[in-house]
Design a protein around this motif. Structure first.
Motif, short mmCIF file in Angstrom:
data_model
loop_
_atom_site.label_atom_id
_atom_site.label_comp_id
_atom_site.label_asym_id
_atom_site.label_seq_id
_atom_site.Cartn_x
_atom_site.Cartn_y
_atom_site.Cartn_z
N LEU A 262 42.21 32.14 -17.06
CA LEU A 262 42.30 31.45 -15.98
C LEU A 262 43.66 31.28 -15.43
O LEU A 262 44.53 30.55 -16.06
N GLU B 212 37.71 30.77 -22.25
CA GLU B 212 38.32 31.04 -21.08
C GLU B 212 39.72 30.51 -21.40
O GLU B 212 40.11 29.41 -21.81
N THR C 147 34.94 22.00 -20.89
CA THR C 147 36.52 21.97 -21.16
C THR C 147 36.84 21.71 -22.75
O THR C 147 35.83 21.02 -23.38
N SER D 285 37.00 26.39 -21.99
CA SER D 285 38.34 26.80 -21.50
C SER D 285 39.15 25.96 -22.46
O SER D 285 38.99 25.18 -22.89
N HIS E 153 31.12 25.42 -14.99
CA HIS E 153 32.24 24.75 -15.53
C HIS E 153 32.27 23.20 -15.50
O HIS E 153 32.08 22.84 -14.17
N GLY F 266 42.93 29.21 -20.49
CA GLY F 266 43.75 28.61 -19.17
C GLY F 266 44.99 28.87 -19.21
O GLY F 266 45.92 28.39 -20.22
#
Length: 239
Positions: free
Chosen positions: A153, A127, A77, A104, A41, A129
């Motif tokens: 996550l 992903e 991100t 994410s 990541h 978060g």
């Protein structure tokens, strides 16, 4: 699974060895994978070292890292601190020409579904978060993407090592009964190592890297991501 988080939103003022440029990210990724990381990541950054979703910067960072560690999944991100308007973030994502394997999406941020849809349209896995101490999990449960995430996550924002594990347990008690995707649990700063141990103890995926923590469990400054990954693979706390 052990993910390495190479840089995060940190700056060189906070961490002189922080990988920022594409060649630095590639070198850091290669060393971290050699140390035992299974997944990557990272935060693409512009020439000033600031997080960006610019297609040119994303392409440069992802291309360099993918070439350095072929076959290792690489993610980025999409945080709202980069671009606050979710429609603008979605438009930037749709302009990407070189794609990460996953990205994410923080579900406590407004417009998470908009961003997730843009990623899905590009074929990029999500992903999800879920920050502790927020309404992210209830938002995620109500989202059409709750059954489509690559992983969830569980992000423990409580940095007090004496309470972070309890915070993690509370969040996991909510999630593990009905989350359909694998869960990755991690902490940050002073609580990073105790939360990592809790994740390993309970058979959950976890992550480590200069985004999350700048020191090893014994308090020494981490020279790079590879040191943190190697430590995470071998470390066992004294009971």
């Amino acid at each position: 699974m052990l993910q390495v988080c190479l840089n995060g939103s940190r700056t060189r003022e906070q961490c002189p060895n922080l990988p920022i440029t594409a060649p630095e990210l590639a070198e850091a990724a290669k060393a971290a994978v050699a140390a035992g990381a299974d997944d990557i990541h990272l935060h693409p950054k512009n020439s000033k070292g600031i997080d960006t979703l610019s297609p040119d910067c994303v392409a440069e960072a992802i291309s360099a890292v993918q070439a350095a560690v072929p076959g290792i999944p690489v993610g980025v991100t999409t945080g709202a601190w980069i671009v606050s308007d979710p429609d603008e973030r979605a438009a930037l994502i749709r302009s990407w020409s070189v794609l990460p394997d996953h990205a994410s999406v923080n579900w406590h941020e407004d417009g998470a579904d908009i961003v997730a849809q843009a990623l899905t349209d590009k074929g990029i896995a999500i992903e999800a978060g879920i920050y502790s101490g927020t309404d992210a999990y209830s938002r995620f449960q109500a989202s059409p993407f709750s059954s489509r995430a690559l992983r969830v996550l569980a992000e423990i924002t409580d940095t007090d090592p004496s309470s972070a594990v309890t915070t993690a347990r509370v969040l996991l008690d909510q999630m593990l009964t009905d989350v359909q995707a694998p869960v990755l649990l991690h902490g940050e700063d002073e609580a990073a190592w105790v939360v990592l141990h809790h994740a390993r103890k309970h058979g959950l995926s976890t992550r480590i890297g200069l985004e999350d923590v700048l020191h090893t469990p014994d308090g020494r400054t981490a020279t790079d991501n590879a040191v943190l990954v190697d430590t995470a693979r071998s470390w066992a706390p004294v009971s």
